[in-house]
Design a protein around this motif. Structure first.
Motif, PDB file in Angstrom:
ATOM      1  N   LYS A 194      30.210  15.086  36.738  1.00 45.77           N
ATOM      2  CA  LYS A 194      28.804  14.695  36.601  1.00 45.77           C
ATOM      3  C   LYS A 194      28.661  13.574  35.573  1.00 45.77           C
ATOM      4  O   LYS A 194      27.800  12.693  35.712  1.00 45.77           O
ATOM      5  CB  LYS A 194      27.946  15.894  36.188  1.00 45.77           C
ATOM      6  N   GLY A 195      29.510  13.590  34.543  1.00 44.92           N
ATOM      7  CA  GLY A 195      29.483  12.510  33.552  1.00 44.92           C
ATOM      8  C   GLY A 195      29.845  11.172  34.162  1.00 44.92           C
ATOM      9  O   GLY A 195      29.206  10.152  33.888  1.00 44.92           O
ATOM     10  N   SER A 196      30.860  11.164  35.018  1.00 43.12           N
ATOM     11  CA  SER A 196      31.260   9.928  35.692  1.00 43.12           C
ATOM     12  C   SER A 196      30.165   9.437  36.629  1.00 43.12           C
ATOM     13  O   SER A 196      29.902   8.233  36.733  1.00 43.12           O
ATOM     14  CB  SER A 196      32.557  10.150  36.483  1.00 43.12           C
ATOM     15  N   ARG A 197      29.525  10.385  37.302  1.00 46.85           N
ATOM     16  CA  ARG A 197      28.425  10.009  38.192  1.00 46.85           C
ATOM     17  C   ARG A 197      27.280   9.391  37.394  1.00 46.85           C
ATOM     18  O   ARG A 197      26.654   8.420  37.829  1.00 46.85           O
ATOM     19  CB  ARG A 197      27.944  11.232  38.968  1.00 46.85           C
ATOM     20  N   PHE A 198      27.012   9.949  36.218  1.00 45.86           N
ATOM     21  CA  PHE A 198      25.932   9.410  35.387  1.00 45.86           C
ATOM     22  C   PHE A 198      26.253   7.990  34.925  1.00 45.86           C
ATOM     23  O   PHE A 198      25.381   7.111  34.925  1.00 45.86           O
ATOM     24  CB  PHE A 198      25.702  10.314  34.182  1.00 45.86           C
ATOM     25  N   LEU A 199      27.485   7.738  34.533  1.00 48.03           N
ATOM     26  CA  LEU A 199      27.884   6.388  34.127  1.00 48.03           C
ATOM     27  C   LEU A 199      27.685   5.403  35.279  1.00 48.03           C
ATOM     28  O   LEU A 199      27.197   4.284  35.085  1.00 48.03           O
ATOM     29  CB  LEU A 199      29.349   6.381  33.683  1.00 48.03           C
ATOM     30  N   GLN A 200      28.075   5.821  36.468  1.00 49.93           N
ATOM     31  CA  GLN A 200      27.890   4.973  37.651  1.00 49.93           C
ATOM     32  C   GLN A 200      26.409   4.753  37.918  1.00 49.93           C
ATOM     33  O   GLN A 200      25.981   3.636  38.252  1.00 49.93           O
ATOM     34  CB  GLN A 200      28.556   5.631  38.864  1.00 49.93           C
ATOM     35  N   ALA A 201      25.604   5.797  37.741  1.00 51.69           N
ATOM     36  CA  ALA A 201      24.159   5.683  37.949  1.00 51.69           C
ATOM     37  C   ALA A 201      23.540   4.681  36.987  1.00 51.69           C
ATOM     38  O   ALA A 201      22.696   3.861  37.381  1.00 51.69           O
ATOM     39  CB  ALA A 201      23.502   7.052  37.767  1.00 51.69           C
ATOM     40  N   MET A 202      23.937   4.731  35.724  1.00 52.84           N
ATOM     41  CA  MET A 202      23.378   3.815  34.730  1.00 52.84           C
ATOM     42  C   MET A 202      23.803   2.376  35.002  1.00 52.84           C
ATOM     43  O   MET A 202      23.062   1.429  34.747  1.00 52.84           O
ATOM     44  CB  MET A 202      23.801   4.231  33.323  1.00 52.84           C
ATOM     45  N   ARG A 203      24.998   2.195  35.554  1.00 47.34           N
ATOM     46  CA  ARG A 203      25.427   0.856  35.976  1.00 47.34           C
ATOM     47  C   ARG A 203      24.498   0.333  37.049  1.00 47.34           C
ATOM     48  O   ARG A 203      24.096  -0.832  37.042  1.00 47.34           O
ATOM     49  CB  ARG A 203      26.862   0.913  36.513  1.00 47.34           C
ATOM     50  N   GLY A 204      24.172   1.203  37.999  1.00 46.54           N
ATOM     51  CA  GLY A 204      23.296   0.795  39.086  1.00 46.54           C
ATOM     52  C   GLY A 204      21.907   0.446  38.608  1.00 46.54           C
ATOM     53  O   GLY A 204      21.298  -0.530  39.065  1.00 46.54           O
ATOM     54  N   VAL A 205      21.375   1.231  37.665  1.00 51.66           N
ATOM     55  CA  VAL A 205      20.050   0.954  37.116  1.00 51.66           C
ATOM     56  C   VAL A 205      20.047  -0.383  36.389  1.00 51.66           C
ATOM     57  O   VAL A 205      19.141  -1.207  36.555  1.00 51.66           O
ATOM     58  CB  VAL A 205      19.604   2.090  36.167  1.00 51.66           C
ATOM     59  N   ALA A 206      21.061  -0.603  35.550  1.00 48.07           N
ATOM     60  CA  ALA A 206      21.125  -1.852  34.791  1.00 48.07           C
ATOM     61  C   ALA A 206      21.222  -3.052  35.714  1.00 48.07           C
ATOM     62  O   ALA A 206      20.639  -4.109  35.454  1.00 48.07           O
ATOM     63  CB  ALA A 206      22.326  -1.816  33.837  1.00 48.07           C
ATOM     64  N   LYS A 207      21.944  -2.881  36.817  1.00 46.34           N
ATOM     65  CA  LYS A 207      22.164  -3.991  37.751  1.00 46.34           C
ATOM     66  C   LYS A 207      20.907  -4.336  38.540  1.00 46.34           C
ATOM     67  O   LYS A 207      20.609  -5.504  38.764  1.00 46.34           O
ATOM     68  CB  LYS A 207      23.313  -3.609  38.688  1.00 46.34           C
ATOM     69  N   SER A 208      20.151  -3.323  38.941  1.00 44.93           N
ATOM     70  CA  SER A 208      19.058  -3.572  39.875  1.00 44.93           C
ATOM     71  C   SER A 208      17.660  -3.467  39.284  1.00 44.93           C
ATOM     72  O   SER A 208      16.724  -4.050  39.815  1.00 44.93           O
ATOM     73  CB  SER A 208      19.158  -2.586  41.047  1.00 44.93           C
ATOM     74  N   LEU A 209      17.502  -2.735  38.183  1.00 47.14           N
ATOM     75  CA  LEU A 209      16.153  -2.454  37.704  1.00 47.14           C
ATOM     76  C   LEU A 209      15.882  -2.884  36.272  1.00 47.14           C
ATOM     77  O   LEU A 209      14.724  -2.989  35.871  1.00 47.14           O
ATOM     78  CB  LEU A 209      15.874  -0.939  37.816  1.00 47.14           C
ATOM     79  N   ASP A 210      16.924  -3.110  35.471  1.00 47.83           N
ATOM     80  CA  ASP A 210      16.739  -3.330  34.037  1.00 47.83           C
ATOM     81  C   ASP A 210      16.587  -4.819  33.715  1.00 47.83           C
ATOM     82  O   ASP A 210      17.514  -5.595  33.941  1.00 47.83           O
ATOM     83  CB  ASP A 210      17.939  -2.756  33.287  1.00 47.83           C
ATOM     84  N   PRO A 211      15.438  -5.243  33.172  1.00 46.40           N
ATOM     85  CA  PRO A 211      15.228  -6.665  32.844  1.00 46.40           C
ATOM     86  C   PRO A 211      15.863  -7.104  31.522  1.00 46.40           C
ATOM     87  O   PRO A 211      15.665  -8.244  31.111  1.00 46.40           O
ATOM     88  CB  PRO A 211      13.695  -6.788  32.745  1.00 46.40           C
ATOM     89  N   ALA A 212      16.610  -6.228  30.834  1.00 46.12           N
ATOM     90  CA  ALA A 212      17.121  -6.557  29.504  1.00 46.12           C
ATOM     91  C   ALA A 212      17.957  -7.835  29.509  1.00 46.12           C
ATOM     92  O   ALA A 212      17.770  -8.726  28.671  1.00 46.12           O
ATOM     93  CB  ALA A 212      17.936  -5.389  28.950  1.00 46.12           C
ATOM     94  N   ASP A 213      18.890  -7.956  30.447  1.00 41.42           N
ATOM     95  CA  ASP A 213      19.754  -9.133  30.463  1.00 41.42           C
ATOM     96  C   ASP A 213      18.972 -10.401  30.791  1.00 41.42           C
ATOM     97  O   ASP A 213      19.265 -11.485  30.274  1.00 41.42           O
ATOM     98  CB  ASP A 213      20.896  -8.940  31.460  1.00 41.42           C
ATOM     99  N   SER A 214      17.969 -10.275  31.656  1.00 41.79           N
ATOM    100  CA  SER A 214      17.117 -11.422  31.966  1.00 41.79           C
ATOM    101  C   SER A 214      16.402 -11.915  30.717  1.00 41.79           C
ATOM    102  O   SER A 214      16.309 -13.129  30.463  1.00 41.79           O
ATOM    103  CB  SER A 214      16.100 -11.028  33.041  1.00 41.79           C
ATOM    104  N   LEU A 215      15.899 -10.996  29.912  1.00 38.73           N
ATOM    105  CA  LEU A 215      15.229 -11.365  28.663  1.00 38.73           C
ATOM    106  C   LEU A 215      16.206 -12.034  27.699  1.00 38.73           C
ATOM    107  O   LEU A 215      15.881 -13.042  27.057  1.00 38.73           O
ATOM    108  CB  LEU A 215      14.628 -10.115  28.011  1.00 38.73           C
ATOM    109  N   LEU A 216      17.399 -11.492  27.591  1.00 38.54           N
ATOM    110  CA  LEU A 216      18.377 -12.056  26.664  1.00 38.54           C
ATOM    111  C   LEU A 216      18.799 -13.463  27.085  1.00 38.54           C
ATOM    112  O   LEU A 216      19.016 -14.337  26.233  1.00 38.54           O
ATOM    113  CB  LEU A 216      19.597 -11.137  26.567  1.00 38.54           C
ATOM    114  N   ARG A 217      18.912 -13.686  28.385  1.00 37.00           N
ATOM    115  CA  ARG A 217      19.272 -15.027  28.852  1.00 37.00           C
ATOM    116  C   ARG A 217      18.260 -16.066  28.363  1.00 37.00           C
ATOM    117  O   ARG A 217      18.624 -17.181  28.014  1.00 37.00           O
ATOM    118  CB  ARG A 217      19.321 -15.057  30.382  1.00 37.00           C
TER     119      ARG A 217
END
Length: 408
Positions: A194-217
């Motif tokens: 379940k921990g590995s699944r959560f890490l994969q899930a957070m990768r997916g969120v950051a890739k598709s939904l999280d504007p943090a990197d866009s702001l930093l750019r």
């Protein structure tokens, strides 16, 4: 919207397998605002048509939809159904999944009502565009499964957690701990699947939904100084902005500092081999040690991305003071979640951000800070701090970026 699709040669929306259209993309600005208004109007209309009793009944009944979807995703039927565009008979699906036909039929019938599977002929089932999307995007599927399993149990125990005394943010218990017997990160450590699944899930969120990197750019400028050319990223758990930015900013070098060697190893493994000479990963014993004098000569900006959301106010202030010493002229960019005001977005958009407030409370017993709470916290580190704010919101995440500078 149909006219706009025809004008721009964009395929219209459809639940058929193979549907690929920019119509659903937030980046297609020609219809984004109209789609949002239409969704808001439909939401209001649906509530009015249902009435109080009907609305509440439908609102809570979706837990059975979620249970059926999780059973389907755990059955390995998704990949099996993808192997045939014409459809697979129920008997074959039951044999493959080892779920009795009579039970499986009821699961698939409910999912058919939600357009997750299609029944082109009696007791023959295929995927739809929705289930096909889950098939293609494993990271997003991991996020869906995390929501359907860990968070459903945790949310069911939020009420019980709030009955415990004390139940404040500093000393209270999370709904997750109440339901699972341990805080989330501890529970995942003893349930590594379940921990590995959560890490994969957070990768997916950051890739598709999280504007943090866009702001930093937008806010990492490379022309501030001819001498300071290093970006130092502090912390990180499920991803580092530097891993992406190092490929985009060839005139800058990057260093990631973290007190977890495990996190550093994960980040380093994702770096483009051509960029490895311009990025380093440094293990530090404590995030709160004052930075060195060398930093004051070379560091253009410090980046703190998605780190502080579950830190106490005291720890945030301690970190910022460490970064401001010995050279108070270096910029700090903090990108993190922000809880918007009640009038900042239309209610149907705001809903996702209010869910995020409940998510952090339920899963970790922490709160998303408001813009005003973030500002007060930053000023606690240095009363004269100059704070510039930028906000971006995706369909599910409201993110703030704060540029912190001590005036000269």
């Amino acid at each position: 919207m149909e006219t706009a699709c025809q004008k721009n040669d964009i395929a219209g929306p459809s639940m058929a397998v193979g549907t690929e259209t920019a119509f659903w993309s937030e980046s297609w600005t020609e219809t984004a605002a109209a789609r949002s208004r239409a969704l808001g109007a439909l939401d209001t209309l649906s509530t009015l048509l249902h009435g109080p009793h009907g609305f509440i009944h439908e609102f809570v009944a979706t837990s059975w939809d979620h249970g059926a979807l999780y059973a389907f995703l755990q059955s390995s039927l998704l990949a099996h159904m993808a192997s045939s565009a014409k459809g697979i008979p129920l008997s074959s699906l039951a044999e493959h999944s080892q779920i009795p036909e009579d039970k499986l039929l009821r699961i698939l019938a409910l999912l058919r009502c939600k357009n997750i599977v299609h029944e082109p002929e009696r007791e023959v089932f295929t995927l739809t565009a929705i289930s096909e999307h889950l098939m293609k995007d494993n990271d997003f599927r991991a996020w869906v499964e995390f929501q359907l399993f860990e968070t459903r149990v945790a949310s069911a125990h939020l009420a019980e957690a709030l009955k415990q005394k004390p139940n404040d943010y500093a000393t209270g218990s999370s709904g997750f701990k109440q339901g699972w017997g341990a805080e989330m990160y501890e529970w995942h450590a003893v349930h590594p699947d379940k921990g590995s699944r959560f890490l994969q899930a957070m990768r997916g969120v950051a890739k598709s939904l999280d504007p943090a990197d866009s702001l930093l750019r937008k806010h990492i400028r490379s022309d501030d100084s001819a001498f300071r050319t290093k970006v130092v990223e502090i912390g990180g758990r499920y991803g580092f902005a530097s891993v992406t930015l190092v490929s985009e900013r060839p005139n800058l070098s990057f260093e990631v500092r973290c007190d977890s060697q495990n996190f550093l190893n994960r980040g380093e493994a994702l770096v483009n081999p051509q960029c490895k000479s311009r990025i380093s990963f440094t293990h530090v014993e404590s995030m709160f040690e004052p930075v060195s004098y060398d930093d004051s000569q070379s560091v253009l900006v410090y980046v703190v991305r998605n780190v502080l959301w579950n830190w106490t106010d005291e720890d945030v202030v301690q970190l910022l003071k460490a970064l401001l010493s010995p050279n108070k002229s270096t910029r700090i960019l903090v990108a993190d979640g922000v809880s918007p005001t009640s009038t900042q977005f239309p209610p149907h958009v705001e809903l996702a951000y209010r869910r995020r407030d409940i998510t952090t409370m339920t899963m970790h017993n922490v709160k998303q800070r408001t813009q005003e709470e973030w500002r007060r916290l930053f000023l606690s580190a240095h009363p004269g701090l100059q704070i510039r704010t930028d906000i971006e919101a995706s369909s599910h995440v409201c993110k703030g970026l704060w540029e912190l500078v001590v005036p000269k």
